[in-house]
Scaffold this motif. Structure first.
Motif, PDB file in Angstrom:
ATOM      1  N   ARG A   1     -53.414  17.061 -26.676  1.00 42.33           N
ATOM      2  CA  ARG A   1     -52.795  17.580 -25.447  1.00 42.33           C
ATOM      3  C   ARG A   1     -52.006  18.854 -25.729  1.00 42.33           C
TER       4      ARG A   1
ATOM      5  N   ASP B   1     -52.033  15.908 -14.383  1.00 37.91           N
ATOM      6  CA  ASP B   1     -51.594  16.839 -15.428  1.00 37.91           C
ATOM      7  C   ASP B   1     -52.677  17.889 -15.625  1.00 37.91           C
ATOM      8  N   CYS B   2     -52.312  19.167 -15.493  1.00 40.23           N
ATOM      9  CA  CYS B   2     -53.293  20.244 -15.471  1.00 40.23           C
ATOM     10  C   CYS B   2     -52.833  21.410 -16.337  1.00 40.23           C
ATOM     11  N   ARG B   3     -53.797  22.153 -16.835  1.00 35.89           N
ATOM     12  CA  ARG B   3     -53.551  23.433 -17.499  1.00 35.89           C
ATOM     13  C   ARG B   3     -53.939  24.540 -16.512  1.00 35.89           C
TER      14      ARG B   3
ATOM     15  N   ASN C   1     -39.709  20.761 -11.792  1.00 36.38           N
ATOM     16  CA  ASN C   1     -39.970  19.643 -12.698  1.00 36.38           C
ATOM     17  C   ASN C   1     -38.880  18.585 -12.660  1.00 36.38           C
TER      18      ASN C   1
ATOM     19  N   LEU D   1     -44.213  19.055 -22.294  1.00 32.81           N
ATOM     20  CA  LEU D   1     -43.419  19.275 -21.087  1.00 32.81           C
ATOM     21  C   LEU D   1     -42.800  20.669 -21.041  1.00 32.81           C
TER      22      LEU D   1
ATOM     23  N   CYS E   1     -48.657  24.636 -18.145  1.00 30.32           N
ATOM     24  CA  CYS E   1     -49.084  23.310 -17.710  1.00 30.32           C
ATOM     25  C   CYS E   1     -48.235  22.840 -16.527  1.00 30.32           C
TER      26      CYS E   1
ATOM     27  N   PHE F   1     -47.613  19.171 -13.987  1.00 34.05           N
ATOM     28  CA  PHE F   1     -47.700  17.732 -14.208  1.00 34.05           C
ATOM     29  C   PHE F   1     -47.610  16.949 -12.903  1.00 34.05           C
TER      30      PHE F   1
ATOM     31  N   THR G   1     -51.087  10.419 -17.688  1.00 31.86           N
ATOM     32  CA  THR G   1     -50.257  11.592 -17.433  1.00 31.86           C
ATOM     33  C   THR G   1     -48.846  11.380 -17.983  1.00 31.86           C
ATOM     34  N   GLU G   2     -48.072  12.480 -17.990  1.00 30.64           N
ATOM     35  CA  GLU G   2     -46.675  12.359 -18.390  1.00 30.64           C
ATOM     36  C   GLU G   2     -45.918  11.443 -17.441  1.00 30.64           C
TER      37      GLU G   2
END
Length: 948
Positions: free
Chosen positions: A35, A192-194, A205, A228, A233, A235, A256-257
């Motif tokens: 990740r 969760d994405c880039r 956040n 994080l 990224c 989330f 995911t986180e």
């Protein structure tokens, strides 16, 4: 454990079901990619690694991955089957003892020859008590629990996705790793994405990290590190507050986180409250005493020639006399009364026993944003032309005034134009709110207070170019075309960065060279605002030569317009609430994800910090401490702020405090707070602004999000505990009055019991429950918050409580023994000639039962206060208690005079003179208790601080 030290997990942790905590294979035909490497790779490599493309996934590939990874959702909250929760009500030790007693009594009935109907009545009565207690406890708990799957509300229901190159809107649960999602300002991030494209993107956040400031996001690769903190990224559970972007999904559902925090919260055990521990201890001891006493009396009576079954039923009656059958129901309903009282004070308690635990709270670990503050940035001071201008009003509602607004109108106009936020008027139940960066929203509100309309200014002076905020420059710039065709650039950002790019300052509308003394004056003004804990922005402008000038031209040779100082205002009632906690000996520790300077500024405003140098520790510093070091940090008596902390840090702090014997309450509103909320003795979530995952994990929800409601709840919790002690004294004192006559009859050689088990059950459930409930509803005493919290190890049955039980119970026991043996001896009948159907015996046991009921009426009045005279407190101040006592006496009268009840309880009608004698004994008890209180009030003050 901090996010920095957390083990990195690979793409697609979830495959066809809940996560197992181990890594699984990436998408087909692709190599493993940690990740952390997702953030370090260039965009083409990220897309290739995840087996996707700029056109998104094909429908066929999506179907394969959906089968492999499962839906993009979190596991539902398991609450257990209803029958299991109902069955758990029968595991209480009191219930077990009574169930065994009922079963043995049924057996005694079947084995008896001839079978005695009274034995069957006793067995059924005991079983009925158990079922009643279980039903009340189950109903209270079931009604308090919420059955909604709260975590799912945090996940957006739909999202925009590229599939086969087409833009589609799909349910968020259908996302799979490799999907390309489209994000716009105001969207909730579905997984969760880039990021692979980003235009002025910024995210909030707070739900994950607790940090209230929006954070800029980019699409470019960043060095490997804690996920994080990766700036490319986004989330699940967070929001895009500004800009637009495209992102490729690399984790869904529980992988995911957000899912990590869910698993952390699910793994945290629910802590027993102090009352649970005390009641469990009490139940074991009472049950042990009851069994031992019954066994001893059985062993004494069997050798004397008494029938075996009758002797057993007699011993069982002794056991029943000692077990407070009505206590579980009384305790549950009394706590429910406390729950309703707290609900009226905007505090919803989901677990009954948590009501009492609040009263023993010794430490509150409080979040900052949304708990102590209003989570609405507000401009409170402007500086222009060398003069400060105060701004009134708080929050996003544009209500307030600016002192001498004319000199700051151009400052606020420029700030409003150099903004991507939008101020949304109230609609329905929603108040004023901001879409986008809250700092920019605060500037829009201030502009409205100055009489400007940002929307009209944008139409009159449209934007033609923009240079987004960058953390390296610490500036944002926009270029606008004026109505006459002139182009102007407006810049806002960090004061020192902007001041270095200015060569002039606006003085009453005139451009004046920025001399060194003036620079010093501006810097001093900015430092003064920062010293007040304000976030300071500087605003400047310059004329532009063309609509799209290069960045170096836009942000140079600027004319400074002024400064804006803003902060997230604390809730107005918090300072008094903090003061009340201090007065009550409750320690407050701020635990937040925000910057230490921001945290300290807020802590000073609300009164948590008053000393010049409080102890401030960050999450990084906590990582460097072992358990001993953390214990030493928490043991210090000074003011303590914990900043930049993770969910693991919060749990570790709570555990360390509990290890020191503290009863810990934790407040929070974000998903990141959930593990600590569940692990704490009392988890307190925000009801209005809090996330559903926080409300699910907590045992108490503040409906008004006010920290002051916690203080009120602590006071009510202390009052509940005092009231519990009052009705425990009330309930157990009459147990002595039930047991002593039985023991006296045994050792006096009387063959029958002075009071039967069925009569005891009638007293415990028919005459005592309502007065005990009324005692549980006693109002909160004025001094309840003027003493420190009781120690965690303090016993429910302290020496003073036990002494008072023995004192009041002993007086009752002497009275009922006197009336029983007076009746028996006055008849002149030998002991051996008495039978269960003897009229004199039936009158005598009726006198015993009525004597206990009447004396309990006076006892209820006596235990309302510890030292104060009940006559001074007012006999009529608790009308429910008087009504309950009268009901008990009325029920006793029915048992004495109604033939059907006489047949069940084997009672006889009492004469008016009998009632007069019983009333005299009750009045004697009240007089003796008033004398005891008088002695306590007039005892000399002790060196330890006793009072007159």
């Amino acid at each position: 454990m901090s996010p920095e030290s957390a083990p990195q997990r690979t793409v697609g942790l979830r495959e066809g079901g809940p996560p197992t905590g181990v890594t699984t294979a990436p998408p087909p035909d692709q190599r493993d990619a940690s990740r952390s490497s997702v953030s370090a790779l260039p965009v083409p490599d990220v897309i290739a690694t995840l087996g996707s493309s700029l056109r998104g996934l094909t429908e066929a590939e999506t179907a394969v991955r959906r089968n492999r990874y499962g839906p993009n959702e979190l596991p539902g909250v398991s609450r257990g089957q209803v029958w299991r929760r109902l069955a758990a009500q029968f595991t209480d030790l009191f219930a077990v003892v009574l169930l065994v007693s009922s079963a043995i009594t049924f057996l005694a009935y079947w084995l008896g020859r001839p079978r005695d109907p009274a034995t069957l009545q006793l067995a059924l009565a005991i079983l009925g008590v158990v079922l009643l207690n279980a039903g009340i406890g189950f109903a209270q708990e079931y009604s308090a629990e919420r059955t909604a799957e709260s975590l799912q509300a945090m996940v957006p229901h739909t999202c925009r996705v590229l599939r086969d190159g087409e833009r589609r809107e799909l349910p968020a649960r259908d996302l799979v790793p490799g999907d390309v999602v489209i994000l716009e300002a105001g969207d909730a991030v579905p997984a969760d994405c880039r990021l692979i494209e980003a235009q002025e993107a910024a995210v909030n956040n707070a739900a994950l990290t607790g940090e209230s400031d929006p954070v800029a996001r980019v699409a470019e690769p960043v060095p490997s590190g804690p996920l994080l903190q990766a700036r490319n990224c986004v989330f699940m559970g967070t929001d895009l507050v500004a800009g637009t972007g495209k992102a490729v999904v690399f984790a869904t559902g529980a992988a995911t986180e957000f899912g990590r925090i869910y698993r952390l919260a699910a793994a945290a055990p629910r802590q027993q409250t102090p009352l649970q521990r005390q009641v469990a201890l009490m139940a074991r001891r009472v049950a042990g005493v009851a069994l031992a006493t019954g066994a001893v009396l059985f062993a004494v009576r069997v050798p004397s020639g008494q029938p075996f079954v009758d002797t057993f039923v007699f011993s069982l009656g002794v056991m029943v006399a000692l077990v407070p059958e009505g206590l579980p129901a009384t305790l549950s309903v009394s706590l429910a009364i406390g729950v309703r009282r707290m609900a009226r004070r905007h505090a919803l308690v989901k677990q009954l026993l948590a009501v009492e635990a609040l009263g023993s709270t010794s430490v509150i670990c409080t979040d900052k944003t949304g708990t102590l503050t209003q989570a609405e940035m507000t401009v409170v001071q402007l500086w222009a032309d060398g003069v400060p201008h105060a701004v009134s009003g708080v929050g996003y509602a544009p209500i307030g005034e600016i002192t001498d607004a004319e000199p700051v109108r151009e400052l606020l106009r420029a700030a409003a134009l150099c903004s991507n936020a939008r101020l949304v008027p109230p609609t329905g139940r929603d108040a004023w709110r901001v879409l986008g960066d809250t700092t920019e929203g605060a500037l829009l509100v201030a502009a409205r207070k100055a009489g400007l309309d940002p929307a009209e200014e944008e139409v009159r002076t449209p934007r033609v170019a923009e240079h987004p905020f960058d953390s390296a420059r610490k500036l944002m710039s926009t270029v606008h075309r004026d109505s006459d065709g002139t182009f102007f650039a407006y810049v806002k950002g960090a004061p020192l960065e902007l001041l270095a790019r200015c060569d002039a300052i606006d003085r009453s509308g005139t451009k004046t060279p920025l001399s060194d003394p003036v620079r010093t004056q501006v810097a001093a003004a900015a430092d003064g605002m920062a010293g007040q804990g304000l976030r300071v922005l500087a605003v400047a402008r310059r004329q532009a030569a063309d609509p799209r000038p290069p960045l170096e031209d836009v942000e140079s040779e600027l004319t400074l317009l002024g400064l804006a100082g803003m902060y997230d205002p604390p809730r107005p009632e918090v300072r008094e609430a903090v003061h009340a906690c201090r007065r009550a000996g409750v320690r407050i520790i701020m635990v937040t994800g925000d910057h230490p300077l921001t945290a300290e500024a807020v802590a000073r405003r609300v009164g948590i910090v008053s000393h010049p140098a409080p102890t401030v520790a960050t999450g990084t510093q906590l990582d460097a401490l072992d358990d001993g070091g953390l214990d030493a940090l928490l043991a210090s008596s000074g003011e303590l702020l914990l900043c930049r902390v993770s969910p693991e840090h919060k749990m570790r702090v709570v555990t360390a405090l509990q290890r020191r014997g503290e009863v810990v309450a934790v407040t929070g509103d974000g998903a990141n707070d959930a593990p600590a909320l569940k692990h704490a003795d009392i988890g307190v979530a925000m009801g209005a602004s809090g996330t559903d995952v926080a409300r699910e994990a907590a045992v108490m929800v503040l409906l008004d999000d006010s920290f002051a409601s916690i203080t009120t709840a602590v006071g009510l919790g202390r009052s509940v505990y005092r009231n519990i002690r009052k009705f425990l004294i009330y309930l157990f004192s009459h147990n002595i009055a039930e047991l002593v006559p039985i023991l006296a009859a045994t050792f006096a050689g009387f063959p029958l019991v002075p009071i039967t088990a069925v009569q005891i059950l009638a007293i415990d459930l028919g005459s005592d429950v309502l007065p005990a409930l009324a005692l549980g509803a006693e109002p909160m005493e004025p001094d309840v918050m003027n003493s420190p919290p009781r120690p965690r190890q303090e016993r429910l049955f302290s020496a003073s409580v036990v002494g008072r039980i023995l004192f009041l119970g002993g007086i009752q026991a002497l009275g009922v023994c006197a009336v029983f043996f007076w009746h028996i001896h006055a008849s002149g009948i030998p002991y051996a000639d008495f039978t269960k159907d003897s009229p004199v015996y039936r009158e005598a046991i009726t006198m015993v039962q009525a004597g206990i009921v009447v004396s309990q009426f006076f006892n209820a009045l006596a235990v309302r206060t510890d030292r104060q005279s009940v006559f001074r407190a007012g006999l009529l101040t608790n009308p429910w208690l008087l009504a309950a006592g009268c009901f008990g006496i009325g029920l006793m009268a029915a048992i004495s005079y109604a033939p059907p009840l006489q047949a069940i309880f084997r009672t006889a009608p009492l004469a008016p003179a009998d009632w007069a004698v019983l009333a005299a004994f009750g009045a004697l008890l009240l007089a003796a208790e008033e004398l005891r209180k008088w002695v306590l009030r007039h005892r000399r003050t002790s060196p330890e601080g006793g009072r007159r």
